[in-house]
Design an enzyme around this catalytic site. Structure first.
Site, PDB file in Angstrom:
ATOM      1  N   GLU A   1       0.228  -7.503  -9.778  1.00 16.35           N
ATOM      2  CA  GLU A   1       1.195  -7.378 -10.884  1.00 16.35           C
ATOM      3  C   GLU A   1       0.520  -7.694 -12.219  1.00 16.35           C
ATOM      4  OE1 GLU A   1       4.718  -9.575 -10.036  1.00 16.35           O
ATOM      5  OE2 GLU A   1       5.677  -9.101 -11.950  1.00 16.35           O
TER       6      GLU A   1
ATOM      7  N   LYS B   1      -0.043  10.076   1.676  1.00 16.32           N
ATOM      8  CA  LYS B   1       0.152  11.295   2.495  1.00 16.32           C
ATOM      9  C   LYS B   1       1.477  11.219   3.248  1.00 16.32           C
ATOM     10  CE  LYS B   1      -4.671  12.344   3.068  1.00 16.32           C
ATOM     11  NZ  LYS B   1      -5.878  11.912   3.720  1.00 16.32           N
TER      12      LYS B   1
ATOM     13  N   ASP C   1       0.844  -1.199   0.000  1.00 14.62           N
ATOM     14  CA  ASP C   1       0.000   0.000   0.000  1.00 14.62           C
ATOM     15  C   ASP C   1       0.884   1.257   0.000  1.00 14.62           C
ATOM     16  OD1 ASP C   1      -2.117  -1.699   0.083  1.00 14.62           O
ATOM     17  OD2 ASP C   1      -2.561  -1.405   2.205  1.00 14.62           O
TER      18      ASP C   1
ATOM     19  N   THR D   1       2.209 -11.553  -9.142  1.00 16.05           N
ATOM     20  CA  THR D   1       1.195 -11.467  -8.091  1.00 16.05           C
ATOM     21  C   THR D   1      -0.134 -11.040  -8.739  1.00 16.05           C
ATOM     22  OG1 THR D   1       1.372  -9.116  -7.538  1.00 16.05           O
ATOM     23  CG2 THR D   1       3.048 -10.583  -6.600  1.00 16.05           C
ATOM     24  N   GLU D   2      -1.203 -11.072  -7.937  1.00 13.53           N
ATOM     25  CA  GLU D   2      -2.505 -10.641  -8.483  1.00 13.53           C
ATOM     26  C   GLU D   2      -2.432  -9.194  -8.979  1.00 13.53           C
ATOM     27  OE1 GLU D   2      -2.574 -12.450  -5.481  1.00 13.53           O
ATOM     28  OE2 GLU D   2      -4.104 -14.012  -5.764  1.00 13.53           O
TER      29      GLU D   2
END
Ligand code: SAM
Length: 211
Positions: free
Chosen positions: A194, A121, A117, A191-192
């Site tokens: 990717e 910010k 993630d 990966t999913e």
């Protein structure tokens, strides 16, 4: 990625033989769980588990642990593992900030971070899994020769990560800004995220860092 309120996800996790519900009790003893002395590789933010299922299938002499904070996501990884029944793969539902409570010094040989993630910010920078705060945690659980492998399509997060590695006094052993068109793609497991992002045409960045 977050699937809210997957019915029975938490209960299914508690019952599965492929999760550990009290991981703190296993600190320093993870090899006993796997009944061998093989190295242990960790994926943090494992999502729906495709990456680790494929890695664990290809490398039976390595033990894999996937950490994911949401049971509503992790349940998908568990469902795959309940079909595959790989003896060298388990999952833990937990927040990665607590990894030092779960793993002892030198207990982990490699850490994978895939499409972590971005926490865009500035005030949330320390929550990024490639922040200096997280590298300090990795320093405490990773074996001397251990490494961290990170993939993302997010260039701002990738550049931040390279800076943080320098700040943490780690080394960048390898880096690419276009993984799928680089020699580093040899043996790459998608990966999913990717798959999703490369289908959108986004180049994938990858780095390997060690001390
Ligand atoms: N790695 C997967 C992939 O590449 O397809 C999933 C990527 S998804 C963007 C990030 C995943 O990491 C989410 O499932 C999220 O819940 C999990 N995650 C993010 N921060 C975490 C943390 N601090 N501890 C545990 N899991 C985390």
């Amino acid at each position: 990625m977050r699937l809210r309120n997957v019915q029975g996800a938490r209960e299914a996790m508690i019952e599965s033989e492929y999760t550990v519900n009290e991981p703190v009790e296993m600190k320093g003893k993870w090899n006993e769980l796997f009944h061998n002395c093989n190295p242990i590789h960790l994926e943090i933010g494992t999502g729906k588990g495709k990456f680790l299922i494929e890695l664990a299938t290809a490398n039976p002499d390595i033990n894999y642990i996937g950490i994911e904070k949401y049971s509503s996501v992790l349940i998908r990884a568990l469902q795959k593992q309940e079909e595959c029944k790989l003896p060298n793969l388990i999952f833990i539902r937990m927040e990665a900030e607590q990894i030092e409570d779960i793993f002892a010094k030198d207990e982990i040989s490699k850490i994978y971070l895939n499409f972590s993630d971005p926490w865009p910010k500035d005030r949330h920078a320390k929550r990024r899994l490639t922040s200096r705060q997280f590298f300090a945690r990795y320093n405490n659980i990773l074996a001397k020769e251990g490494s961290v492998e990170f993939k993302t399509d997010n260039r701002a997060l990738f550049d931040f990560s390279l800076d943080e590695i320098k700040e943490a006094a780690w080394n960048v052993d390898a880096v690419t800004y276009d993984l799928h068109n680089s020699p580093m793609s040899e043996g790459n497991i998608m990966t999913e995220y990717e798959i999703r992002f490369s289908e959108m045409g986004n180049p994938i960045n990858k780095l390997i860092a060690s001390r």
